[in-house]
Design an enzyme around this catalytic site. Structure first.
Site, PDB file in Angstrom:
ATOM      1  N   SER A   1       1.175  -9.036   8.592  1.00 60.29           N
ATOM      2  CA  SER A   1       2.117  -8.655   7.538  1.00 60.29           C
ATOM      3  C   SER A   1       3.495  -8.487   8.144  1.00 60.29           C
ATOM      4  CB  SER A   1       1.676  -7.343   6.898  1.00 60.29           C
ATOM      5  OG  SER A   1       2.752  -6.820   6.139  1.00 60.29           O
TER       6      SER A   1
ATOM      7  N   HIS B   1       1.346 -12.882   5.854  1.00 54.80           N
ATOM      8  CA  HIS B   1       1.249 -12.024   4.663  1.00 54.80           C
ATOM      9  C   HIS B   1       2.633 -11.444   4.353  1.00 54.80           C
ATOM     10  CE1 HIS B   1      -1.069  -9.343   1.941  1.00 54.80           C
ATOM     11  NE2 HIS B   1      -0.215  -8.398   2.295  1.00 54.80           N
TER      12      HIS B   1
ATOM     13  N   ASP C   1       4.747  -8.963   1.829  1.00 58.74           N
ATOM     14  CA  ASP C   1       4.600  -7.855   0.878  1.00 58.74           C
ATOM     15  C   ASP C   1       5.836  -7.718   0.007  1.00 58.74           C
ATOM     16  OD1 ASP C   1       2.007  -6.650   1.480  1.00 58.74           O
ATOM     17  OD2 ASP C   1       2.850  -6.300   3.475  1.00 58.74           O
TER      18      ASP C   1
ATOM     19  N   MET D   1       7.569  -5.750  -2.994  1.00 60.32           N
ATOM     20  CA  MET D   1       7.473  -4.448  -3.689  1.00 60.32           C
ATOM     21  C   MET D   1       8.727  -4.230  -4.520  1.00 60.32           C
ATOM     22  SD  MET D   1       5.954  -2.023  -0.700  1.00 60.32           S
ATOM     23  CE  MET D   1       4.800  -2.648   0.539  1.00 60.32           C
TER      24      MET D   1
ATOM     25  N   HIS E   1       1.814 -11.116  -1.495  1.00 61.24           N
ATOM     26  CA  HIS E   1       1.164  -9.977  -2.153  1.00 61.24           C
ATOM     27  C   HIS E   1       2.187  -9.310  -3.065  1.00 61.24           C
ATOM     28  CE1 HIS E   1      -0.930  -5.800  -1.312  1.00 61.24           C
ATOM     29  NE2 HIS E   1      -1.018  -6.175  -2.576  1.00 61.24           N
TER      30      HIS E   1
ATOM     31  N   MET F   1       3.340  -6.596  -5.272  1.00 62.55           N
ATOM     32  CA  MET F   1       3.154  -5.203  -5.698  1.00 62.55           C
ATOM     33  C   MET F   1       4.290  -4.880  -6.660  1.00 62.55           C
ATOM     34  SD  MET F   1       1.978  -3.749  -2.020  1.00 62.55           S
ATOM     35  CE  MET F   1       2.627  -5.208  -1.236  1.00 62.55           C
TER      36      MET F   1
ATOM     37  N   MET G   1      -7.325  -3.254  -1.297  1.00 66.74           N
ATOM     38  CA  MET G   1      -6.424  -2.385  -0.536  1.00 66.74           C
ATOM     39  C   MET G   1      -7.225  -1.246   0.097  1.00 66.74           C
ATOM     40  SD  MET G   1      -3.350  -3.578  -0.761  1.00 66.74           S
ATOM     41  CE  MET G   1      -2.649  -2.229   0.193  1.00 66.74           C
TER      42      MET G   1
ATOM     43  N   ASP H   1      -6.578  -5.210   3.197  1.00 69.07           N
ATOM     44  CA  ASP H   1      -5.182  -4.936   3.558  1.00 69.07           C
ATOM     45  C   ASP H   1      -4.948  -3.436   3.661  1.00 69.07           C
ATOM     46  OD1 ASP H   1      -2.430  -4.955   3.807  1.00 69.07           O
ATOM     47  OD2 ASP H   1      -2.025  -5.768   1.815  1.00 69.07           O
TER      48      ASP H   1
HETATM   49  C1  DX5 Z   1       0.943  -2.018   2.233  1.00 66.91           C
HETATM   50  C2  DX5 Z   1       0.982  -3.514   2.434  1.00 66.91           C
HETATM   51  C3  DX5 Z   1       0.321  -3.959   3.668  1.00 66.91           C
HETATM   52  C4  DX5 Z   1       0.927  -3.404   4.943  1.00 66.91           C
HETATM   53  C5  DX5 Z   1      -0.183  -3.292   5.952  1.00 66.91           C
HETATM   54  O1  DX5 Z   1       1.244  -1.713   0.914  1.00 66.91           O
HETATM   55  O2  DX5 Z   1       0.353  -4.192   1.351  1.00 66.91           O
HETATM   56  O3  DX5 Z   1       0.242  -5.374   3.742  1.00 66.91           O
HETATM   57  O4  DX5 Z   1       1.975  -4.183   5.475  1.00 66.91           O
HETATM   58  O5  DX5 Z   1       0.305  -2.635   7.073  1.00 66.91           O
HETATM   59  P1  DX5 Z   1      -0.673  -2.002   8.173  1.00 66.91           P
HETATM   60  O6  DX5 Z   1      -1.501  -3.117   8.709  1.00 66.91           O
HETATM   61  O7  DX5 Z   1       0.271  -1.414   9.137  1.00 66.91           O
HETATM   62  O8  DX5 Z   1      -1.510  -0.973   7.435  1.00 66.91           O
HETATM   63 ZN    ZN Z   2      -0.032  -6.385   1.618  1.00 68.66          ZN
END
Ligand code: DX5
Ligand code: ZN
Length: 215
Positions: free
Chosen positions: A7, A30, A32, A34, A63, A65, A137, A175
């Protein structure tokens, strides 16, 4: 075979090109996204995915969110995402189904994601629809570097049994809080794609960590 998806949330955003090259032995990347509404944090948007696409051939696992994610499917597909995951909690079921159909129409792989509170059974209608991946998650979405929630292992096992029964080609991605110890637990429970942010980017040798996480 287990796939590893670092990620970039844990990368140095001022040097993204170099940071992506540091994980070039990974299977997927990956990303993220948000929106500050579905989760408290705000991170990456369409222009950044577009820029990343120009610098790597890695499979881009995006991903989402965000609230009402169907609004952004076409834009992220055009920016070069290979797979989009939408949260089941982010809109009403008919709108989630519409978002999945939009992914198919735009030629990207389609996935649904579940917050820790959401029950395994919630994926059943989507397996019937033929999703390519289910994302479980194992932390509350929003931030990297959180502690793995062990209580999600039972859900991973249940969803693995549903996938084997109803949609055997579907990937099962986990994740949140993945490290060498939890990677073993989730793969034993049936996951085959592991997202890892802090474990990979915090390692002195990311390539060695990626290889070790594969098990
Ligand atoms: C959190 C993200 C993850 C995050 C994981 O909301 O969706 O993808 O980057 O990070 P680690 O591996 O550090 O938990
Ligand atoms: Zn993620």
């Amino acid at each position: 075979m287990v796939k590893i998806a670092p990620s970039i949330l844990s990368a140095d955003f001022c040097s993204l090109d170099r940071e992506i090259r540091r994980v070039s032995t990974a299977d997927w990347l990956h990303v993220d996204v948000m929106d500050g509404m579905f989760v408290p944090n705000i991170t990456i948007g369409v222009p950044v995915v577009d820029a990343i696409r120009k610098h790597t051939d890695l499979f881009l696992d995006v991903h989402l969110m965000v609230e009402k994610p169907g609004r952004y499917v076409e834009a992220f597909a055009r920016a070069g995402a290979d797979l989009l995951s939408v949260h089941l909690e982010a809109d009403l079921p008919p709108a989630i189904h519409d978002a999945l159909r939009a992914m198919e129409a735009n030629g990207v792989k389609k996935a649904v994601a579940l917050r820790p509170i959401t029950a395994a059974e919630a994926v059943l209608p989507y397996l019937e629809e033929g999703v390519d991946l289910v994302l479980v998650m194992t932390v509350e979405p929003g931030f990297g570097g959180q502690k793995f929630m062990t209580d999600q292992l039972a859900k991973i096992r249940t969803i693995r049994s549903y996938i084997d029964r109803y949609q055997p080609g579907c990937d099962l991605e986990v994740d949140g809080g993945i490290n060498l110890e939890t990677a073993k637990l989730v793969t034993e429970a049936g996951a085959n794609v592991l997202v890892a942010g802090s474990a990979v980017y915090g390692a002195a040798d990311p390539a060695a960590m990626i290889a070790a996480l594969r098990g």
